[in-house]
Design an enzyme around this catalytic site. Structure first.
Site, short mmCIF file in Angstrom:
data_model
loop_
_atom_site.label_atom_id
_atom_site.label_comp_id
_atom_site.label_asym_id
_atom_site.label_seq_id
_atom_site.Cartn_x
_atom_site.Cartn_y
_atom_site.Cartn_z
N PRO A 4 -4.95 -0.26 18.59
CA PRO A 4 -4.68 -0.70 17.21
C PRO A 4 -4.69 0.41 16.16
O PRO A 4 -4.33 0.15 15.00
CB PRO A 4 -5.80 -1.72 16.94
CG PRO A 4 -6.82 -1.50 17.99
CD PRO A 4 -6.18 -0.84 19.14
N TYR B 207 -9.47 5.42 7.74
CA TYR B 207 -9.76 5.64 9.17
C TYR B 207 -10.72 6.82 9.24
O TYR B 207 -10.36 7.91 8.77
CB TYR B 207 -8.50 6.00 9.95
CG TYR B 207 -7.43 4.94 10.03
CD1 TYR B 207 -6.54 4.70 8.99
CD2 TYR B 207 -7.28 4.17 11.20
CE1 TYR B 207 -5.54 3.74 9.09
CE2 TYR B 207 -6.28 3.20 11.32
CZ TYR B 207 -5.42 2.99 10.25
OH TYR B 207 -4.43 2.05 10.35
N LYS C 61 0.45 -0.79 14.99
CA LYS C 61 1.84 -0.89 15.43
C LYS C 61 2.17 -2.15 16.26
O LYS C 61 3.35 -2.48 16.41
CB LYS C 61 2.20 0.34 16.30
CG LYS C 61 2.28 1.61 15.52
CD LYS C 61 3.59 1.71 14.76
CE LYS C 61 3.58 2.70 13.65
NZ LYS C 61 3.48 2.14 12.32
N TYR D 10 3.76 6.03 10.37
CA TYR D 10 2.91 4.92 9.91
C TYR D 10 3.74 3.84 9.21
O TYR D 10 3.50 2.64 9.42
CB TYR D 10 1.80 5.44 8.98
CG TYR D 10 0.66 4.46 8.83
CD1 TYR D 10 -0.35 4.39 9.79
CD2 TYR D 10 0.60 3.60 7.74
CE1 TYR D 10 -1.40 3.49 9.65
CE2 TYR D 10 -0.45 2.69 7.60
CZ TYR D 10 -1.44 2.64 8.56
OH TYR D 10 -2.47 1.73 8.44
N HIS E 49 0.85 -1.20 0.00
CA HIS E 49 0.00 0.00 0.00
C HIS E 49 0.87 1.24 0.00
O HIS E 49 1.73 1.40 0.87
CB HIS E 49 -0.92 0.01 1.23
CG HIS E 49 -2.12 -0.85 1.07
ND1 HIS E 49 -3.33 -0.58 1.67
CD2 HIS E 49 -2.31 -1.97 0.34
CE1 HIS E 49 -4.21 -1.52 1.33
NE2 HIS E 49 -3.62 -2.37 0.53
P1 RFL Z 1 1.02 -12.74 21.04
O1 RFL Z 1 0.64 -12.75 19.63
O2 RFL Z 1 -0.02 -12.48 22.07
O3 RFL Z 1 1.74 -14.13 21.34
C1 RFL Z 1 2.06 -14.54 22.66
C2 RFL Z 1 2.10 -16.04 22.70
O4 RFL Z 1 2.47 -16.47 24.01
C3 RFL Z 1 1.64 -17.55 24.38
N1 RFL Z 1 1.58 -17.66 25.84
C4 RFL Z 1 2.23 -18.61 26.55
N2 RFL Z 1 3.06 -19.59 26.15
C5 RFL Z 1 3.55 -20.40 27.12
N3 RFL Z 1 3.23 -20.28 28.45
C6 RFL Z 1 2.39 -19.31 28.86
N4 RFL Z 1 2.05 -19.21 30.13
C7 RFL Z 1 1.87 -18.42 27.89
N5 RFL Z 1 1.02 -17.35 27.95
C8 RFL Z 1 0.87 -16.90 26.71
C9 RFL Z 1 0.30 -17.21 23.76
O5 RFL Z 1 -0.54 -18.36 23.64
C10 RFL Z 1 0.73 -16.64 22.41
O6 RFL Z 1 0.83 -17.63 21.43
O7 RFL Z 1 2.19 -11.68 21.32
P2 RFL Z 1 3.41 -11.20 20.37
O8 RFL Z 1 4.11 -12.36 19.77
O9 RFL Z 1 4.16 -10.22 21.20
O10 RFL Z 1 2.71 -10.44 19.15
C11 RFL Z 1 2.02 -9.24 19.36
C12 RFL Z 1 0.87 -9.11 18.37
O11 RFL Z 1 0.10 -10.29 18.40
C13 RFL Z 1 -0.02 -7.89 18.67
O12 RFL Z 1 0.75 -6.78 19.07
C14 RFL Z 1 -0.85 -7.47 17.43
O13 RFL Z 1 -1.78 -8.46 17.10
C15 RFL Z 1 -1.59 -6.15 17.69
N6 RFL Z 1 -2.47 -5.75 16.59
C16 RFL Z 1 -1.95 -5.15 15.46
N7 RFL Z 1 -0.62 -4.98 15.32
C17 RFL Z 1 -0.10 -4.45 14.16
O14 RFL Z 1 1.13 -4.32 14.07
N8 RFL Z 1 -0.91 -4.08 13.10
C18 RFL Z 1 -2.25 -4.21 13.16
O15 RFL Z 1 -2.92 -3.92 12.17
C19 RFL Z 1 -2.84 -4.73 14.38
N9 RFL Z 1 -4.16 -4.91 14.50
C20 RFL Z 1 -3.85 -5.96 16.69
C21 RFL Z 1 -4.67 -5.52 15.61
C22 RFL Z 1 -4.41 -6.61 17.80
C23 RFL Z 1 -5.77 -6.81 17.86
N10 RFL Z 1 -6.28 -7.50 19.01
C24 RFL Z 1 -7.31 -8.42 19.00
C25 RFL Z 1 -5.58 -7.40 20.27
C26 RFL Z 1 -6.03 -5.72 15.65
C27 RFL Z 1 -6.60 -6.34 16.79
C28 RFL Z 1 -8.11 -6.47 16.79
C1 PHB Z 2 -6.47 -4.69 10.35
O1 PHB Z 2 -6.53 -4.86 9.13
O2 PHB Z 2 -6.82 -5.58 11.15
C2 PHB Z 2 -6.00 -3.39 10.90
C3 PHB Z 2 -5.48 -2.44 10.03
C4 PHB Z 2 -5.06 -1.22 10.52
C5 PHB Z 2 -5.14 -0.96 11.88
C6 PHB Z 2 -5.64 -1.92 12.75
C7 PHB Z 2 -6.07 -3.14 12.26
O3 PHB Z 2 -4.73 0.25 12.35
#
Ligand code: RFL
Ligand code: PHB
Length: 389
Positions: free
Chosen positions: A292, A200, A296, A384, A72
């Site tokens: 979110p 957004y 990041k 961004y 993008h």
């Molecule tokens: P994770 O992905 O939570 O992975 C952690 C892992 O540790 C395991 N765990 C354990 N393992 C062993 N023993 C235990 N006691 C444990 N406790 C936990 C878990 O099962 C899991 O597998 O953390 P990590 O690796 O630091 O990654 C971080 C990302 O997942 C998170 O920051 C992003 O998903 C945030 N996020 C977004 N980030 C972006 O960069 N761009 C985005 O567009 C974006 N959109 C989002 C998001 C997060 C969202 N939610 C639901 C929180 C959109 C949403 C809706």
């Molecule tokens: C997504 O596609 O899930 C998404 C994209 C941008 C954001 C957050 C989530 O800022």
């Protein structure tokens, strides 16, 4: 069992770090409490910065990302009738890539056996021991048997709810937190996106985001009061609300379809300092959370992993303990800047219940300024696409 680095958590942070260490010939084991299917079932991030793409390239695991990811060149801020385009490519010379966290995790997971990366799934009661000293170990149970892994370092990649951060004594660690007064309701559907770039929107009815996973799969969000229950949001109500908030131009191109999943997630800003205690290093959501809005979270996990891998390579390959000592400050310097950006974009694009006419006037003035100033657009664009590591 004995290894050099024990990694807790097989999310994107843990798997990326494991692959980077294996590529350097550093022994490591990843311990994950869930099954592979459960980990892949978590639908989360969708936007990758160059730092994250670059790590996948370095590992030679970017074939599918290159083939299926959507580069993008820009994204849009919508304010009522107006669409303000932030031209990432023109302003920074960089792009972001739309590629789901699920797909990135799958690529890392699938490559683990052939790269000799050992990942233990379904590890129960994972516990960290003696992390303050230089001979830490980890214990867990699997299939009814007790296991112990001795290591030189333990890396907490276990997300916000994992046990690693709690190993830092109360007098040593400090938490900074901001909880937001709304939830993000997300909807995923196998329908074409309404626009080729993300939108957004800050609308009188609330926030909306139009995103995607592919040309055939859309991801949308709206903000809802924190007290809201998902049962009160049948798909049609979500589509109606999106059509209103995204504005008539986008609404005309929305294709509705049944939701594949529909969670409500409460956004939060959170930072834990320091990100190292003795032989324990924290990476990703284990140490910090961003709302979110700036996309990041996953990318910050990747930049932490970049710094952690450099620190561990310094220690094991160059015999340089200073590399470990420098980890927390290096990672936090980038973390705080991403926290600032995510917080400020959240503030700009949401209607906070406590806001009065003055706060709204500030949003309008800021959006006007962004619309008219290349300098303001550049500041948004460089954050961004991701600040340099
Ligand atoms: P994770 O992905 O939570 O992975 C952690 C892992 O540790 C395991 N765990 C354990 N393992 C062993 N023993 C235990 N006691 C444990 N406790 C936990 C878990 O099962 C899991 O597998 O953390 P990590 O690796 O630091 O990654 C971080 C990302 O997942 C998170 O920051 C992003 O998903 C945030 N996020 C977004 N980030 C972006 O960069 N761009 C985005 O567009 C974006 N959109 C989002 C998001 C997060 C969202 N939610 C639901 C929180 C959109 C949403 C809706
Ligand atoms: C997504 O596609 O899930 C998404 C994209 C941008 C954001 C957050 C989530 O800022």
């Amino acid at each position: 069992m004995k290894t050099e680095v024990a990694i807790i958590g097989a999310g994107p942070a843990g798997l990326l770090l494991g692959h980077l260490l294996r590529a350097e010939g550093i022994a490591c084991v990843v311990l994950e409490r869930r099954t592979p299917d459960y980990v892949l079932g978590r639908i989360r991030a969708g936007v990758l910065e160059q730092v994250t793409v670059g790590l996948m390239e370095r590992l030679g695991l970017d074939a599918r990302l290159k083939a299926e990811g959507l580069p993008h060149d820009g994204f849009n801020l919508a304010d009522g009738e107006r669409l303000i385009r932030i031209d990432l490519a023109e302003l920074t010379g960089q792009q972001v890539v739309v590629y789901g966290q699920t797909e990135l995790t799958r690529d890392l997971m699938d490559a683990a056996p052939e790269r000799g990366l050992e990942v233990v799934y379904a590890a129960e009661d994972v516990a960290l021991h003696d992390v303050a000293g230089d001979a830490p170990y980890v214990t867990w149970r699997k299939d009814g048997a007790e296991h112990r892994l001795d290591a030189r370092f333990v890396i907490g990649c276990d997300g916000f709810h994992g046990p690693s951060r709690r190993m830092v004594p109360a007098g040593v660690g400090r938490e900074y937190e901001r909880v937001y007064p709304f939830g993000w309701l997300g909807i995923m559907a196998d329908v074409p996106p309404c626009n080729h770039e993300l939108i957004y929107a800050n609308h009188a009815r609330g926030f909306a985001l139009a995103s995607m996973r592919s040309q055939a799969r859309s991801r949308y969000y709206i903000d809802v009061p924190v007290t809201e229950r998902i049962e009160d949001w049948p798909d049609e109500r979500v589509w109606d609300e999106l059509a209103l908030r995204l504005g008539p131009e986008a609404a005309a191109h929305i294709t509705r379809g049944p939701s594949i999943e529909k969670p409500i997630a409460p956004p939060r800003s959170f930072v834990f300092e320091p990100m190292r205690h003795g032989s324990l290093l924290l990476c990703g959501d284990a140490a910090h959370i961003v709302p979110p809005t700036g996309a990041k979270g996953l990318n910050l996990a990747a930049s932490d992993v970049h710094y952690a891998a450099e620190a561990l390579v310094g220690f094991f390959k160059r015999n340089d303990p200073e590399a470990i000592a420098a980890y927390s400050a290096r990672a936090l310097s980038r973390v705080w800047k991403s926290e600032r950006f995510s917080w400020s974009l959240t503030r700009l694009m949401h209607r906070f219940p406590e806001d009065g006419p003055f706060e709204r006037a500030m949003q309008v003035a800021e959006l006007d300024y962004i619309a008219s100033s290349r300098a303001a657009q550049t500041a948004i664009a460089e954050n961004y696409v991701g600040l340099p590591v």
